[in-house]
Design a protein around this motif. Structure first.
Motif, short mmCIF file in Angstrom:
data_model
loop_
_atom_site.label_atom_id
_atom_site.label_comp_id
_atom_site.label_asym_id
_atom_site.label_seq_id
_atom_site.Cartn_x
_atom_site.Cartn_y
_atom_site.Cartn_z
N MET A 131 -4.18 58.84 68.15
CA MET A 131 -3.97 57.73 67.24
C MET A 131 -3.08 56.66 67.88
O MET A 131 -3.34 55.46 67.78
N LEU A 135 -3.87 52.69 68.71
CA LEU A 135 -3.04 51.55 68.29
C LEU A 135 -2.59 50.73 69.48
O LEU A 135 -2.56 49.49 69.44
N LEU A 154 -8.49 55.26 67.32
CA LEU A 154 -7.64 55.56 66.16
C LEU A 154 -8.39 56.45 65.17
O LEU A 154 -7.88 57.45 64.68
N ILE A 158 -7.68 60.30 63.78
CA ILE A 158 -7.60 60.68 62.37
C ILE A 158 -8.58 61.80 62.07
O ILE A 158 -8.29 62.73 61.32
N VAL B 167 -8.22 48.68 60.27
CA VAL B 167 -7.12 49.48 60.80
C VAL B 167 -6.16 49.85 59.67
O VAL B 167 -5.70 51.00 59.57
N ALA B 170 -7.59 52.53 57.66
CA ALA B 170 -7.53 53.79 58.40
C ALA B 170 -6.19 54.48 58.17
O ALA B 170 -6.12 55.70 58.04
N PHE B 171 -5.12 53.69 58.09
CA PHE B 171 -3.80 54.26 57.78
C PHE B 171 -3.81 54.91 56.41
O PHE B 171 -3.22 55.96 56.20
N PHE B 173 -6.21 56.33 55.09
CA PHE B 173 -6.89 57.61 55.17
C PHE B 173 -5.95 58.70 55.67
O PHE B 173 -6.05 59.86 55.25
N ILE B 174 -5.03 58.33 56.57
CA ILE B 174 -4.02 59.31 56.99
C ILE B 174 -3.25 59.76 55.76
O ILE B 174 -2.95 60.95 55.58
N LEU B 177 -5.29 62.29 53.93
CA LEU B 177 -5.24 63.59 54.62
C LEU B 177 -3.92 64.29 54.32
O LEU B 177 -3.88 65.51 54.10
#
Lengths: 212, 488
Positions: A131, A135, A154, A158, B167, B170-171, B173-174, B177
């Motif tokens: 990840m 970035l 990235l 994930i 992007v 996508a964070f 999605f973390i 999780l």
């Protein structure tokens, strides 16, 4: 079993460091594809009772990330007529050094995370490292295509994290996520084509018409 | 009755399919309007037995609606109805002159209904992962609405939007999780990650859950345009065509904020108090207000001005979420008010920009005189946006101040009032010459029946909710606010 897993994890580290250190975009696209395949294989090797659904999901991920994405990206590379990432904001050597530092920090950090005992902290560490690599690519490169690669790396990280810490995400969602990533790569490919047509280059730092 | 949720998702899809066969551009716009109206009719008929039939779920629990999502669904359909009605007005000249081809018109309408579909999915999804899938899909679908006219600036805006939001999401999605990881390994029933189960489950790993909320706040906050993750927003809003800007600002940002609200409710439930989330809400809300205020002062482009107003108002809503039950009530009411008002102002800005040939505020002069309908729309909506009574934004901001005083959140109150004050003065300074300055008459006819209907309808609603909030709506909002807080 164990040795195959170590080989995959070794490849994961190698692909990340390769990406941080290389400028040829076609090579980078293939490296990201390899990384996608490696990450698709990890659940197959790592998860002991392998269900049909998990197998199907991994297979889809491998086909998409190893086959479809590189094909799409190589095509937009041809359209945009770029070969190399020239003069990134953060040089290749510095990127590599940051990468090594991030690798060590991820391993230390992951061992302290409260994910329970049965989770493999090494995979988590490498997912974190992936990840961070993504970035780093996103912020340090100039070409639009490199940013797509950064986004994919990235997303790969994930995916790896999800395979370990959240194995009970329902299949429908997993497939939905893959579908979204696919459409995203497709959309970014079209965007690169349009940028190239209107601006005659794909350097994102020269997209400065909109400010303030 | 619960089958209505599936119908919600089917109508836009059928509209998209039907658009392939339509060969006449006017009919395309009528078709999307029809699909949106049909959706709205379903909402009215299907959930008219309120509040007895809420919450309800269908499709094995995968689709779910409660007061919070029904409220957002209502706001969304209002915005989409106004946008569909306005789109033929906005595009008429370009359709006549051929600047917007038949293919582009079809693509526009299909993407428009596609955005409706993805946002409906986001609101109705019971599974947090599916909600994420819906939210990410909104980015992908709407990105191409920004560049429906392939100008360089529009493509630049589309690229930034696509990358930054992908992007950001996508964070988020973390975060999802981490929610999954924070569940106890043996938790029966919580395995499907349904809201309905997460909000009653116990035994979370609290550290992971808190981390999850931060990821989710930053991730979905990027999409919601909270500062400092708002950088894509002014570009995309200013480059998109008028109806699309209105839909972005009027609902897409709210959809992202809705995801954060859901997440916050789980965290509040697990922690047993709202202290953790409310601090974060207040900080992000205040930063957004202050940042947007400073950009509003120095704006030259009217659509960018409105875009920064969106950042400000989303900040205000987020601030409200951090101020307890009254604050949540105010925040949800503000969602409706802001969406109505922002739709109207983007419509007006879009039309005036077309009429004056420029979106630079220095070029738009004396609009009240030059193009009365859109001049009035711009003047009233900007006045409403900065909180002038008797428009409804005044009421929700007043409630917010009350909530802040109740909670003794004095720092937040002072920063909020100062920020709003700065915005008030700055926006008036921009507005007065645009509306009342000396400008030339614009030739041609600017009013048509749909245009008047949109302006009168939206202004009427803004005034109505400013003067009177019907009791059923109050009860409904109180229930929705309780869901947002996640505490009994």
């Amino acid at each position: 079993m164990l040795t195959l897993m170590s080989l995959l994890l070794f490849l994961l580290v190698l692909t990340n460091l390769t990406l941080l250190g290389s400028s040829r975009l076609a090579f980078c696209i293939r490296t990201v594809a390899l990384q996608g395949v490696v990450l698709g294989l990890i659940p197959l090797v790592g998860l002991q009772p392998l269900s049909l659904q998990h197998g199907l999901l991994s297979l889809t991920a491998i086909v998409l990330k190893g086959g479809v994405f590189p094909w799409l990206l190589l095509r937009s590379l041809q359209v945009a007529r770029v070969k190399r990432e020239v003069e990134p904001f953060i040089g290749f050597n510095v990127s590599l050094s940051i990468g090594f530092f991030a690798l060590i920090s991820s391993v230390v950090f992951a061992s302290k995370l409260p994910f329970g005992d049965n989770k493999d902290s090494l995979i988590i560490a490498l997912a974190l490292f992936t990840m961070i690599t993504g970035l780093l690519l996103l912020i340090s490169r100039r070409k639009a295509l490199s940013m797509v690669l950064g986004y994919l790396v990235l997303e790969n990280g994930i995916y790896g994290l999800g395979a370990v810490v959240a194995d009970h995400i329902p299949m429908v969602v997993e497939f939905g996520v893959l579908l979204d990533v696919w459409v995203a790569v497709f959309g970014m490919g079209i965007a690169i084509y349009q940028i190239n047509r209107e601006f005659d280059h794909t350097d994102v730092d020269r997209l400065t018409e909109l400010r303030g | 009755m619960s089958g209505v949720l599936i119908i919600f998702l089917l109508i836009p899809l059928m509209g998209i399919a039907a658009l392939f066969f339509v060969q006449w551009d006017r009919v395309m716009f009528m078709l999307s309007l029809g699909a949106v109206l049909l959706d709205a009719l379903c909402l009215l008929v299907g959930i008219s037995g309120l509040p007895t039939c809420l919450p309800m779920q269908t499709a094995g629990g995968w689709l779910y609606i409660d007061h919070l999502s029904a409220w957002h669904l209502l706001v969304m359909l209002l915005v989409f109805m106004a946008g569909s009605l306005f789109a033929p007005v906005y595009f008429r000249d370009d359709l006549d002159s051929g600047r917007l081809s038949l293919t582009a018109a079809r693509r526009y309408n299909q993407l428009w209904l596609g955005s409706l579909w993805t946002m409906t999915l986001t609101l109705l999804a019971n599974n947090i992962g599916l909600m994420w899938v819906g939210m990410e899909a909104t980015t992908l679908v709407t990105a191409f609405l920004v560049s429906i006219y392939p100008k360089p600036a529009a493509i630049e805006a589309m690229w930034k939007y696509l990358i930054i939001c992908s992007v950001g999401i996508a964070f988020a999605f973390i975060g999802i999780l981490l929610v999954a990881a924070s569940l106890p390994a043996t938790g029966e029933g919580s395995q499907q990650l349904f809201w309905t189960q997460l909000s009653i489950a116990g035994g979370y790993n609290l550290l992971l859950l808190k981390a999850a909320f931060i990821f989710s706040l930053v991730g979905f906050g990027t999409k919601a345009g909270l500062a400092p993750m708002h950088t894509w927003l002014p570009d995309a809003h200013s480059q998109a065509p008028g109806p699309v800007s209105a839909m972005f600002s009027g609902f897409m940002l709210n959809a992202a904020l809705y995801c954060i609200m859901r997440h916050g409710a789980i965290v509040n439930h697990a922690l047993g108090s709202d202290q953790f989330t409310s601090h974060l809400y207040i900080i992000f809300g205040l930063v957004s207000i202050v940042v947007s205020a400073s950009f509003i002062i120095s704006q030259h482009d009217i659509k960018r001005l409105l875009a920064y107003h969106s950042v400000e108002h989303l900040g205000i809503i987020t601030l409200g979420l951090g101020l307890g039950p009254v604050g949540c009530f105010a925040a949800l009411l503000h969602t409706l008010n802001h969406s109505l008002c922002k739709s109207l102002s983007f419509f007006a800005a879009g039309r005036l920009g077309q009429l004056y040939g420029s979106y630079t505020m220095g070029r738009i002069r004396g609009a009240l005189h030059g193009a009365p309908l859109w001049g009035i729309a711009l003047a009233c909506s900007l006045l409403a946006l900065i909180g002038v009574a008797p428009f409804s934004i005044f009421i929700s901001e007043y409630l917010l101040v009350k909530a802040a005083i109740d909670r003794q959140a004095m720092v937040a109150l002072v920063v909020f009032l100062l920020g709003s004050g700065v915005v008030f003065v700055a926006a008036l300074e921009h507005l007065i010459p645009m509306a009342w300055g000396a400008g030339e008459d614009l030739p041609g006819k600017h009013c048509s029946l749909p245009a008047v209907a949109v302006v009168v309808g939206l202004l009427g609603l803004l005034l109505f909710f400013g003067l009177y909030l019907p009791a059923p709506i109050q009860v409904f909002l109180t229930r929705a606010a309780a869901l947002t807080g996640g505490l009994p």
